[in-house]
Design a protein around this motif. Sequence first.
Motif, PDB file in Angstrom:
ATOM      1  N   ASP A 163       0.839  -1.192   0.000  1.00  0.00           N
ATOM      2  CA  ASP A 163       0.000   0.000   0.000  1.00  0.00           C
ATOM      3  C   ASP A 163       0.878   1.247   0.000  1.00  0.00           C
ATOM      4  OD1 ASP A 163      -2.184   1.661   0.147  1.00  0.00           O
ATOM      5  OD2 ASP A 163      -2.632   1.247   2.261  1.00  0.00           O
ATOM      6  N   TYR A 164       0.576   2.184  -0.887  1.00  0.00           N
ATOM      7  CA  TYR A 164       1.243   3.486  -0.865  1.00  0.00           C
ATOM      8  C   TYR A 164       0.481   4.406   0.078  1.00  0.00           C
ATOM      9  CZ  TYR A 164       4.258   2.134  -4.696  1.00  0.00           C
ATOM     10  OH  TYR A 164       5.201   1.501  -5.455  1.00  0.00           O
ATOM     11  N   LYS A 165       1.240   5.258   0.808  1.00  0.00           N
ATOM     12  CA  LYS A 165       0.618   6.109   1.814  1.00  0.00           C
ATOM     13  C   LYS A 165       1.199   7.522   1.765  1.00  0.00           C
ATOM     14  CE  LYS A 165      -0.436   2.338   5.039  1.00  0.00           C
ATOM     15  NZ  LYS A 165      -0.252   1.787   6.414  1.00  0.00           N
ATOM     16  N   VAL A 166       0.329   8.500   1.978  1.00  0.00           N
ATOM     17  CA  VAL A 166       0.728   9.899   2.150  1.00  0.00           C
ATOM     18  C   VAL A 166       0.551  10.240   3.627  1.00  0.00           C
ATOM     19  CG1 VAL A 166       0.289  12.308   1.517  1.00  0.00           C
ATOM     20  CG2 VAL A 166       0.000  10.495  -0.189  1.00  0.00           C
ATOM     21  N   VAL A 167       1.561  10.863   4.216  1.00  0.00           N
ATOM     22  CA  VAL A 167       1.512  11.214   5.637  1.00  0.00           C
ATOM     23  C   VAL A 167       1.579  12.729   5.788  1.00  0.00           C
ATOM     24  CG1 VAL A 167       2.702  11.042   7.865  1.00  0.00           C
ATOM     25  CG2 VAL A 167       2.523   9.035   6.387  1.00  0.00           C
ATOM     26  N   TYR A 168       0.694  13.252   6.580  1.00  0.00           N
ATOM     27  CA  TYR A 168       0.670  14.689   6.893  1.00  0.00           C
ATOM     28  C   TYR A 168       0.595  14.814   8.410  1.00  0.00           C
ATOM     29  CZ  TYR A 168      -1.605  19.210   7.720  1.00  0.00           C
ATOM     30  OH  TYR A 168      -1.939  20.452   8.206  1.00  0.00           O
ATOM     31  N   TYR A 185      -3.038   8.833   4.581  1.00  0.00           N
ATOM     32  CA  TYR A 185      -3.931   8.437   3.489  1.00  0.00           C
ATOM     33  C   TYR A 185      -3.455   7.109   2.926  1.00  0.00           C
ATOM     34  CZ  TYR A 185      -6.651   8.466  -0.812  1.00  0.00           C
ATOM     35  OH  TYR A 185      -7.516   8.134  -1.827  1.00  0.00           O
ATOM     36  N   SER A 186      -4.341   6.121   2.887  1.00  0.00           N
ATOM     37  CA  SER A 186      -4.050   4.805   2.344  1.00  0.00           C
ATOM     38  C   SER A 186      -4.622   4.701   0.936  1.00  0.00           C
ATOM     39  CB  SER A 186      -4.658   3.719   3.238  1.00  0.00           C
ATOM     40  OG  SER A 186      -4.727   2.478   2.554  1.00  0.00           O
ATOM     41  N   PHE A 187      -3.752   4.377  -0.046  1.00  0.00           N
ATOM     42  CA  PHE A 187      -4.241   4.196  -1.411  1.00  0.00           C
ATOM     43  C   PHE A 187      -5.159   2.983  -1.498  1.00  0.00           C
ATOM     44  CE2 PHE A 187      -1.488   7.454  -2.188  1.00  0.00           C
ATOM     45  CZ  PHE A 187      -1.265   7.732  -3.528  1.00  0.00           C
ATOM     46  N   LYS A 188      -4.864   1.949  -0.721  1.00  0.00           N
ATOM     47  CA  LYS A 188      -5.671   0.732  -0.779  1.00  0.00           C
ATOM     48  C   LYS A 188      -7.068   0.978  -0.241  1.00  0.00           C
ATOM     49  CE  LYS A 188      -3.759  -3.246  -0.295  1.00  0.00           C
ATOM     50  NZ  LYS A 188      -3.046  -4.442   0.234  1.00  0.00           N
TER      51      LYS A 188
END
Length: 373
Positions: A163-168, A185-188
């Motif tokens: 899973d690709y993830k964006v972290v803020y 944010y989880s792409f999956k």
Amino acid sequence: MSLPTPKRHMQQENLNQDIITEILKRLPVKSQLQFRCVSKVWRALISSPEFVKLHLNFHSKKDIKVMTYSSVNRISYMSLFSITENKQSSFRKFITIDRSVLITKDGFEFLGSCNGLFCFRAKPYQIMIWNPSLNGNVKTIPDVWQFSYISIFGFGYDMHNDDYKVVYAYYGDNNGDDEYVVLVYSFKLGTWKRCDRGFSSGFVYPRIAVFVSGSLNWCNNNLDDSDWNWNIISFNLTTETAKAIALPSHEHGAAICVGESRGLLFAGFHLKRQMEVWVMNEFGVEESWTKLVCISNLPVHHPLPRGSENTAYMALCNAKLAIVHVSENGDILMMVGHQLKLHRPNARRGKNFNIPYDLGYMVTSYVDTLVSP
């Protein structure tokens, strides 16, 4: 009535398929996109998740490229370069420009890169994931940016969950505590969520994390009044928890940077005209820090004394220091101030590269992949 395929013939077909796969995985992305048109079988092979990972693993430590970017007055510039690893190459062939991109609509902010994917915040606020090797293939996700005193970002790959993830993460006086609030944010799953646990830190800069071995890593200053007490904040994308990693004991270090190259974590410590470069040979193991080189005759980059009263200047200096790529033969491509420099240990002098942005730029390395956003 059709006859069953002889076992020997089936083995021959599998052997041919294995040979084709071994050949194709060595080819660049541009060739892969062309060969998808050869047949439906080849298209299915090249587009399969298994082959995409096979191609990524083969090229992740080879054929490194560089992106420089600048965003001023709502106009963003981006240039993509190729690096030639051949030891016999002359300096002028070491880095060559592939293409430039001009983005005029409100500009963008770079949030990170991983496996050939770039993560940007487009303005007005919308997050984009883009693979420059696949041309127009762009994914957009909703942004949850909030104005706060300090905010940091990262983008990476959770290998355990594929899973690709964006972290803020953001921190402000209105939080009511001393921890960063962390949103992932989880792409999956296709959704943002707030982590159960935040993390404490001091002054984090640069704000963009470096992705290494399933973790996002930021330089962190604990704001000791007597000195600049640096370490690394490392956020694990699988467990979604953070921990501190100690930096090596170094002699030169008013400005600091961390970078990724060939899957390894590097750290640079710059003071006046010298910079030490260290590598963590085993990620997360502090005892594995090893000093590679101390580079001299660099631009004067950090003349002010250390101390918490100079944190604004510290942020400016850290933003202009980067280890872009470290090759297996010891060549180091780095940004110091406004100069993109190549250090070659076996050469009498290094090489400076002209980047066509008068008002400053940032730089990162990446690799051409078939990974789709």
